[in-house]
Design an enzyme around this catalytic site. Structure first.
Site, short mmCIF file in Angstrom:
data_model
loop_
_atom_site.label_atom_id
_atom_site.label_comp_id
_atom_site.label_asym_id
_atom_site.label_seq_id
_atom_site.Cartn_x
_atom_site.Cartn_y
_atom_site.Cartn_z
N HIS A 162 0.65 -0.94 -0.02
CA HIS A 162 -0.49 -0.10 -0.17
C HIS A 162 1.22 0.97 0.27
CE1 HIS A 162 -4.06 -1.59 0.97
NE2 HIS A 162 -3.12 -2.71 1.23
N LYS A 166 0.38 4.58 4.88
CA LYS A 166 -0.46 3.90 5.36
C LYS A 166 0.28 2.85 6.60
CE LYS A 166 -3.58 -0.13 4.68
NZ LYS A 166 -4.96 0.56 5.45
#
Lengths: 278, 278
Positions: A162, A166
């Site tokens: 990601h 994140k």
């Protein structure tokens, strides 16, 4: 069919902007020119595709919502705000009897569900609005229930990539691992490999440069301990466009639900949206 | 629990040998020292792990089966013979009231099912005995039924690699494609890419050299037309060992079924075996 007035909360945030822009183009919807925002946002408004949207901070929203609801009595909210706002926003919506789609993750999820269940208006709460991923999760839940232990004597490896910002492990990955454990894997969620280095993402994974700032690439590999077989499941999402379709399906679903006979149910998931399409 | 006498038909064939050898090692089973074989086989017997198995051609099996059933009245058959033998063998088993697991593919499948449904003994018919693959198929069947059209606006690519001798397209691939089409893909089974060249298999696919003669590697790739997402499902099977466990589970299932109250049902699939374990 008249178009549904929809208020996209969370502007000027990235996902809210994508939703607002798509709502303008979606003939089922009319974008309401107001958006709840955070107290730290200084701009009084934001312009999306040439349309001016007035931003309402928590401190002023109570005094303004009455007029907005007079102008748009059938308003439905789409919430892509911030984890810290989830619970207060849900209380605000239910207090004013505004059906809502909660796309924001985080917050106290049990409290969120409790507020909705006690309310007078329906809501769709979904940690993931990508219908194909929800479908994939449902497939694994079905398998876990129907064939418990099917993959015993297998070893699992989970990798998820990601955007660098994140910090936590993907909730989708955790949910799928839970099903896979029911299928016999015995995997510790702490062993999910988080890829967050843009260099690795671009060079080793081949993630397009333009999506390094917003993507979710997951691979689950199941290997038989005797080497006789390997099963692998991959879902690679680039950008946020995939969440638009599911979110707006949820809006249409809520619009239909509130006009149907009241069955007493308030809290819906994406599975409800997907299996009872509007 | 007394062990179940099992007759593995199809010796000296490759898969039957694997099954016979595994049956000798499986304490739930006793390998019966006879095996139905083809008319063209010259050897009167074959030795598996030191045990001599007498081979019975179609021309002599009728005269011998009576004595075998006297010696092993609770006999269950496992059939890994040849597509051309499927229907005649099923008639032979039902005529002599021998429960059987039909692992052989091909033949006239409708006629096969009809013979079993009219018979007095239960049978498990499964085109694929690998439980994990059967489970995967069931997952896709569930999704196709629950979320029809979930993957519309996606494009499908299917590649399957099998040993050079396999002339036809994989039946498993065709079955999965059928489910995927219900999910909105609109894919022609003729577009399944068959990989049969051992050089490509070893160099490009990385299939272990020792499994070039017996493997099934499948990859299904679903791409959103707008490039926003990719879903990929892979199942790579090396050798034949994975089929042993499902086959013997089916034997144990049949042994249990024939001792239960007769519910009138004769024909079972691997899904029955997997959801009603013995």
């Amino acid at each position: 069919m008249t178009s549904i007035p929809v208020m996209i909360n969370g502007l000027p945030g990235n996902v809210a902007q994508i939703m607002a822009s798509a709502a303008i183009r979606d003939e089922r919807l009319t974008l309401v020119p107001f958006s709840l925002t955070g107290e730290i946002i200084d701009d009084p408004s934001v312009t999306v595709d040439g349309q001016k949207i007035t931003l309402l901070k928590p401190s002023i929203r109570d005094s303004r919502i009455g007029h907005i609801l007079e102008a748009y009595p059938d308003l439905i909210v789409v919430d892509y705000t911030h984890p810290t706002a989830v619970n207060a926003n849900a209380e605000f919506y239910t207090e004013h009897r505004i059906p809502f789609v909660m796309g924001t993750t985080g917050g106290d999820r049990d409290a969120l569900e409790a507020v909705v269940n006690l309310a007078d208006t329906p809501a769709v709460i979904a940690p993931n609005m990508a219908k194909q991923i929800v479908g994939l999760q449902a497939m694994f839940e079905y398998a876990a229930k129907t064939f418990p232990g099917l993959f015993k004597d297998y070893t699992l490896e989970v990798k998820e990539s990601h955007q660098q910002g994140k910090a936590d492990t993907s909730g989708t990955a955790k949910a799928l691992v839970s099903c896979l454990n029911d299928l016999g894997l015995g995997f510790d969620v702490n062993d999910i490999q988080q890829i967050r280095d843009p260099k690795v993402q671009e060079k080793e994974w081949g993630i397009p440069k333009e999506h390094l700032g917003g993507h979710g690439w997951h691979t689950y590999t199941l290997r038989a301990d005797d080497g006789s077989s390997l099963f692998e499941f991959t879902h690679n999402i680039n950008g946020r466009d995939i969440y638009v379709s599911g979110t707006f399906d949820a809006v249409v679903f809520l619009d239909k639900k509130r006009r149907e006979d009241d069955d007493g149910k308030r809290l819906y998931t994406m599975i409800d949206v997907m299996t009872q399409p509007g």
